[in-house]
Design an enzyme around this catalytic site. Structure first.
Site, PDB file in Angstrom:
ATOM      1  N   CYS A  24       0.854  -1.185   0.000  1.00 46.19           N
ATOM      2  CA  CYS A  24       0.000   0.000   0.000  1.00 46.19           C
ATOM      3  C   CYS A  24       0.895   1.241   0.000  1.00 46.19           C
ATOM      4  O   CYS A  24       1.871   1.317   0.741  1.00 46.19           O
ATOM      5  CB  CYS A  24      -0.929   0.084   1.197  1.00 46.19           C
ATOM      6  SG  CYS A  24      -2.023  -1.301   1.329  1.00 46.19           S
ATOM      7  N   ARG A  27       3.759  -0.262  -4.743  1.00 48.22           N
ATOM      8  CA  ARG A  27       3.512  -0.828  -3.409  1.00 48.22           C
ATOM      9  C   ARG A  27       2.207  -1.621  -3.327  1.00 48.22           C
ATOM     10  O   ARG A  27       1.916  -2.247  -2.309  1.00 48.22           O
ATOM     11  CB  ARG A  27       3.474   0.298  -2.365  1.00 48.22           C
ATOM     12  CG  ARG A  27       4.733   1.133  -2.350  1.00 48.22           C
ATOM     13  CD  ARG A  27       4.643   2.218  -1.314  1.00 48.22           C
ATOM     14  NE  ARG A  27       4.704   1.673   0.006  1.00 48.22           N
ATOM     15  CZ  ARG A  27       5.814   1.454   0.686  1.00 48.22           C
ATOM     16  NH1 ARG A  27       6.969   1.738   0.154  1.00 48.22           N
ATOM     17  NH2 ARG A  27       5.769   0.962   1.893  1.00 48.22           N
ATOM     18  N   TRP A  79      -3.037  -2.711  -1.612  1.00 47.12           N
ATOM     19  CA  TRP A  79      -2.772  -4.142  -1.750  1.00 47.12           C
ATOM     20  C   TRP A  79      -3.665  -4.784  -0.702  1.00 47.12           C
ATOM     21  O   TRP A  79      -3.422  -4.652   0.501  1.00 47.12           O
ATOM     22  CB  TRP A  79      -1.294  -4.439  -1.482  1.00 47.12           C
ATOM     23  CG  TRP A  79      -0.943  -5.878  -1.724  1.00 47.12           C
ATOM     24  CD1 TRP A  79      -0.575  -6.445  -2.903  1.00 47.12           C
ATOM     25  CD2 TRP A  79      -0.930  -6.931  -0.752  1.00 47.12           C
ATOM     26  NE1 TRP A  79      -0.339  -7.779  -2.720  1.00 47.12           N
ATOM     27  CE2 TRP A  79      -0.556  -8.109  -1.418  1.00 47.12           C
ATOM     28  CE3 TRP A  79      -1.217  -6.999   0.616  1.00 47.12           C
ATOM     29  CZ2 TRP A  79      -0.454  -9.333  -0.769  1.00 47.12           C
ATOM     30  CZ3 TRP A  79      -1.113  -8.222   1.253  1.00 47.12           C
ATOM     31  CH2 TRP A  79      -0.732  -9.373   0.553  1.00 47.12           C
ATOM     32  N   ASN A 116      -1.668   1.633   6.048  1.00 48.72           N
ATOM     33  CA  ASN A 116      -0.799   0.567   5.574  1.00 48.72           C
ATOM     34  C   ASN A 116      -0.524  -0.327   6.773  1.00 48.72           C
ATOM     35  O   ASN A 116      -0.010   0.138   7.784  1.00 48.72           O
ATOM     36  CB  ASN A 116       0.507   1.217   5.057  1.00 48.72           C
ATOM     37  CG  ASN A 116       1.415   0.231   4.359  1.00 48.72           C
ATOM     38  OD1 ASN A 116       1.104  -0.949   4.261  1.00 48.72           O
ATOM     39  ND2 ASN A 116       2.540   0.714   3.885  1.00 48.72           N
ATOM     40  N   GLY A 117      -0.896  -1.585   6.690  1.00 46.70           N
ATOM     41  CA  GLY A 117      -0.692  -2.499   7.822  1.00 46.70           C
ATOM     42  C   GLY A 117      -1.958  -3.298   8.072  1.00 46.70           C
ATOM     43  O   GLY A 117      -2.858  -3.341   7.239  1.00 46.70           O
ATOM     44  N   GLU A 161      15.373 -19.852  -7.731  1.00 47.13           N
ATOM     45  CA  GLU A 161      15.095 -18.533  -8.305  1.00 47.13           C
ATOM     46  C   GLU A 161      14.356 -18.674  -9.641  1.00 47.13           C
ATOM     47  O   GLU A 161      13.421 -17.911  -9.927  1.00 47.13           O
ATOM     48  CB  GLU A 161      16.419 -17.768  -8.462  1.00 47.13           C
ATOM     49  CG  GLU A 161      16.302 -16.359  -9.006  1.00 47.13           C
ATOM     50  CD  GLU A 161      15.372 -15.424  -8.236  1.00 47.13           C
ATOM     51  OE1 GLU A 161      14.938 -15.756  -7.124  1.00 47.13           O
ATOM     52  OE2 GLU A 161      15.051 -14.356  -8.775  1.00 47.13           O
ATOM     53  N   LYS A 213      10.688 -17.002 -10.341  1.00 48.72           N
ATOM     54  CA  LYS A 213      10.428 -16.054 -11.434  1.00 48.72           C
ATOM     55  C   LYS A 213       9.273 -16.552 -12.296  1.00 48.72           C
ATOM     56  O   LYS A 213       8.379 -15.789 -12.649  1.00 48.72           O
ATOM     57  CB  LYS A 213      11.666 -15.853 -12.323  1.00 48.72           C
ATOM     58  CG  LYS A 213      12.786 -15.053 -11.738  1.00 48.72           C
ATOM     59  CD  LYS A 213      12.510 -13.580 -11.579  1.00 48.72           C
ATOM     60  CE  LYS A 213      11.958 -13.262 -10.222  1.00 48.72           C
ATOM     61  NZ  LYS A 213      12.857 -13.120  -9.116  1.00 48.72           N
ATOM     62  N   GLU A 224       5.896 -16.271 -10.431  1.00 49.12           N
ATOM     63  CA  GLU A 224       5.439 -14.894 -10.245  1.00 49.12           C
ATOM     64  C   GLU A 224       4.784 -14.304 -11.487  1.00 49.12           C
ATOM     65  O   GLU A 224       3.769 -13.628 -11.387  1.00 49.12           O
ATOM     66  CB  GLU A 224       6.626 -13.986  -9.882  1.00 49.12           C
ATOM     67  CG  GLU A 224       7.055 -14.077  -8.456  1.00 49.12           C
ATOM     68  CD  GLU A 224       8.216 -13.148  -8.203  1.00 49.12           C
ATOM     69  OE1 GLU A 224       8.056 -12.199  -7.443  1.00 49.12           O
ATOM     70  OE2 GLU A 224       9.294 -13.371  -8.778  1.00 49.12           O
ATOM     71  N   HIS A 247      13.676 -38.580  -3.526  1.00 51.69           N
ATOM     72  CA  HIS A 247      13.056 -38.583  -2.197  1.00 51.69           C
ATOM     73  C   HIS A 247      11.618 -38.077  -2.246  1.00 51.69           C
ATOM     74  O   HIS A 247      11.069 -37.692  -1.216  1.00 51.69           O
ATOM     75  CB  HIS A 247      13.898 -37.756  -1.221  1.00 51.69           C
ATOM     76  CG  HIS A 247      15.292 -38.291  -1.102  1.00 51.69           C
ATOM     77  ND1 HIS A 247      15.580 -39.487  -0.491  1.00 51.69           N
ATOM     78  CD2 HIS A 247      16.468 -37.829  -1.580  1.00 51.69           C
ATOM     79  CE1 HIS A 247      16.883 -39.725  -0.573  1.00 51.69           C
ATOM     80  NE2 HIS A 247      17.438 -38.736  -1.242  1.00 51.69           N
ATOM     81  N   LYS A 263       5.616  -4.658  -4.914  1.00 52.27           N
ATOM     82  CA  LYS A 263       7.078  -4.568  -4.943  1.00 52.27           C
ATOM     83  C   LYS A 263       7.675  -4.472  -3.546  1.00 52.27           C
ATOM     84  O   LYS A 263       8.772  -4.939  -3.311  1.00 52.27           O
ATOM     85  CB  LYS A 263       7.473  -3.340  -5.780  1.00 52.27           C
ATOM     86  CG  LYS A 263       8.945  -3.215  -6.052  1.00 52.27           C
ATOM     87  CD  LYS A 263       9.410  -4.247  -7.045  1.00 52.27           C
ATOM     88  CE  LYS A 263      10.912  -4.271  -7.210  1.00 52.27           C
ATOM     89  NZ  LYS A 263      11.393  -5.587  -7.638  1.00 52.27           N
TER      90      LYS A 263
HETATM   91  C1  F6R Z   1      10.700 -11.963  -6.275  1.00 51.33           C
HETATM   92  C2  F6R Z   1      10.588 -10.808  -5.437  1.00 51.33           C
HETATM   93  C3  F6R Z   1      10.360 -11.016  -3.981  1.00 51.33           C
HETATM   94  C4  F6R Z   1      11.336 -10.138  -3.195  1.00 51.33           C
HETATM   95  C5  F6R Z   1      11.005 -10.199  -1.697  1.00 51.33           C
HETATM   96  C6  F6R Z   1      11.996  -9.395  -0.875  1.00 51.33           C
HETATM   97  O1  F6R Z   1      10.897 -11.616  -7.606  1.00 51.33           O
HETATM   98  O2  F6R Z   1      10.692  -9.710  -5.888  1.00 51.33           O
HETATM   99  O3  F6R Z   1      10.485 -12.344  -3.624  1.00 51.33           O
HETATM  100  O4  F6R Z   1      12.630 -10.590  -3.443  1.00 51.33           O
HETATM  101  O5  F6R Z   1       9.726  -9.695  -1.482  1.00 51.33           O
HETATM  102  O6  F6R Z   1      12.029  -8.071  -1.274  1.00 51.33           O
HETATM  103  P1  F6R Z   1      13.236  -7.123  -0.903  1.00 51.33           P
HETATM  104  O7  F6R Z   1      14.428  -7.610  -1.636  1.00 51.33           O
HETATM  105  O8  F6R Z   1      12.799  -5.763  -1.325  1.00 51.33           O
HETATM  106  O9  F6R Z   1      13.420  -7.241   0.588  1.00 51.33           O
END
Ligand code: F6R
Length: 586
Positions: free
Chosen positions: A2, A28, A71, A97-98, A464, A468, A471, A487, A581
């Protein structure tokens, strides 16, 4: 999560100022958004579901306004649930926010007192609680009193149309107040403030700021006035656009060679200093969330393999439960692109209370973690706009690789490896390679579930790659170590199941190829990412051997696969569903 923004001052264009502020904060959260503008003694509100994008607003002129980009936590994504929320008189409005953990209890009491609720949110209790308190005390005291009754980690901005004031309070998510000439602003992120002023106050937890004709800072627990020491921000803020690229994600993937080169050429001194911290610490810990955790995990392999040093890497949100053994001699190295992730901030707070040393490797100057750390390493990767982190991951890996070599006084060797890695990344981004990757992405985008496999330092690459793909394509994808195949996971392999296999030239090569053959004999389709072809591969993407740099370069292939799959599926890779983000809610 947010974005919140507020303006009060001499200008009558508050609606436009808030709207422009929200656009900068949209990363956000982008479920819905809204703006409240003071007209006489009441607020007029405009709210929308969806991203701000190219929306236009239809609000009157005004000199006080607050806004929010959401959000969703409590209550679905609807216009009614979008912020700002009002009290019964429409003269108090709140953005938040929260999570108000005790909202139901507060709501029940307020309903009994006759307050009318129009949304399913936890937030809506706040304006009504303030309205109730206003019957007995002044506005600022009402906000303070109400905020102190909320459980959870919260940041709120409250506006009063009668007193023409904004009050902002926090004990979790970030809030920054801007002091302009004849005007004040408040925002979740400094980027919202700098277009107006560089004179700012970063609110600490348990502080509240009153913005009206003047500014006052108040302690939330005691109600006492605090002295104000604004900071002058002289950092440069890059304005980013997509340029020639279709999306930020692909633009950011293309920026990676430059970022790796910058770290190779300019970081040896600061990482030498950090290596000293590591040498002197009794216990080093890497913590991070999501992609940042994967970077930390890669660091564990680098430390062990190259510097023969042990380091503990933990998902940040779990570190809360593993901190009992921290002492003042422990070193906690936090990895975070945003520097704001609550799951990272929380354990760092606890580690600090044990007097452990904190090092932050972040991409955000002035962020919460940056301000909490004893020592900072900035990634200088430039603003990362796409929600799926790419360039910050590669930057973190470059820093960790260089730090590892600094531990054995071989920074020059790291530099040389990273420079070759940057070159290899450039080759991977050339059209010939991309054509092959697009072909594989087309195939993968039609599949129902995908697996990614790696061993050793390629295990984090597999995690990773899976993250990706999940997401940006919403296709269930699981990353796991090759040794774990038998396993359990092999039970899921059937005819046509795609498996991405990372097979660089290291001690894992033979074992991972054996895993690939086992999968193939059960009908699996192998996408091999390696420096050499193998009869085990159905598809092959060649990544030249650049020693430890291969663990960076091979992830670029996975990033490209994920991106082109999203394009193939006609999904927005920059703002995937349900994500944001900056994760500032637990
Ligand atoms: C994946 C992604 C998230 C962030 C995670 C931590 O593509 O963007 O998994 O890596 O939310 O975010 P930061 O690095 O901002 O602490």
């Amino acid at each position: 999560m947010c974005g919140i923004f507020g303006y009060v001052g001499k200008k009558s264009s508050a609606a436009k100022i808030v709207f422009d502020g929200l656009k900068l904060l949209e990363y956000r959260g982008y479920d819905s958004w809204g703006i409240a503008i003071k007209i006489k003694n009441k607020f007029i509100i405009e709210k929308h579901v969806g991203k701000i994008g190219d929306a236009k607003i239809n609000l009157p002129e005004g000199d006080l306004g607050i806004g929010h980009t959401r959000w969703a936590t409590h209550g679905g994504v609807t216009v009614a649930n979008a912020h700002p929320h009002l009290d019964c008189t429409k003269s108090i409005t709140v953005v938040h926010n929260g999570i108000v953990e005790n909202f139901q209890e507060i709501k029940d009491k307020l309903v009994k007192l006759g307050h009318k609720f129009v949304s399913e949110t936890d937030t809506e209790v706040i304006p009504h609680l303030i309205e109730e308190n206003l019957k007995h005390i002044g506005f600022a005291s009402s906000v303070r009193n109400s905020f102190n009754k909320l459980r959870g980690l919260n940041a709120i901005v409250v506006a009063n149309a009668v007193s023409k004031e904004i009050v902002a309070a926090k004990n979790g998510s970030p809030l920054i107040a801007g002091i302009g000439s004849g005007e004040f602003l408040v925002s979740s992120d400094i980027v919202g403030i700098v277009p107006h002023t560089r004179n700012v106050i970063f609110l600490k937890d348990n502080e509240m700021v009153i913005l009206g004709k003047e500014i006052q800072l108040i302690s939330l627990p005691t109600g006492k006035k605090l002295s104000i020491r604004p900071e002058k921000i002289d950092w440069k803020f890059e304005n980013t656009s997509k340029g020639k690229f279709q999306d930020f994600m692909i633009k950011e993937i293309h920026e990676q060679p430059l970022i790796v080169r910058n770290i190779a050429k300019n970081y040896s001194e600061s990482l030498k200093k950090l290596a000293n911290y590591v040498q002197n610490a009794k216990g080093t810990f890497f913590i991070g969330a999501g992609t940042a955790f994967h970077a930390g995990l890669s660091g564990t392999y680098f430390f062990s393999k190259i510097a023969k040093k042990h380091v503990n890497t933990t998902v940040a949100s779990e570190f809360n439960y593993l901190e009992d053994f921290l002492t003042k001699e422990s070193l906690v190295i936090v990895l975070s692109q945003s520097g704001e992730t609550i799951d990272v901030v929380e354990p760092v707070n606890r580690a600090k209370s044990k007097k452990s040393k904190i090092v932050a490797i972040t991409n955000s100057l002035g962020s919460t973690l940056y301000r909490m750390a004893d020592y900072n390493v900035l990634l200088n990767a430039g603003p990362e706009k796409a929600v799926a982190s790419t360039k910050a991951y590669i930057a973190k890996l470059s820093v960790l690789l260089m730090l590892t070599f600094a531990l054995i006084n071989k920074e020059e060797r790291a530099k040389e490896i990273l420079l070759r890695t940057a070159k290899e990344m450039e080759r991977l981004l050339e059209s010939k390679q991309v054509l092959e990757i697009k072909k594989i992405a087309k195939f993968l985008s039609k599949t129902r579930n995908i697996y990614a496999l790696g061993r050793g330092a390629s295990y984090p690459s597999a995690l990773e790659a899976a993250l990706k793909i999940k997401e940006v394509t919403y296709i269930p994808t699981e990353g796991f170590p090759g040794g774990e195949l038998k396993h359990g996971t092999i039970a899921l392999i059937g005819h046509g199941t795609p498996v991405i296999v990372f097979a660089p030239q290291d001690e894992t090569y033979e074992s991972i190829i054996s895993n690939a053959i086992e999968i193939k004999s059960r009908g699996g389709v192998i996408i091999g990412i390696s420096d050499r072809q193998s009869s085990a591969f159905d598809y092959f993407i060649s990544v030249k051997d650049v020693e430890e740099g291969s663990y960076l370069a091979q992830v670029v292939v996975a990033q490209l696969l994920a991106y082109y799959m999203a394009v193939e599926l006609k999904l927005d890779p920059d703002m995937p569903r349900n994500l944001a983000k900056s994760v500032t809610v637990k």
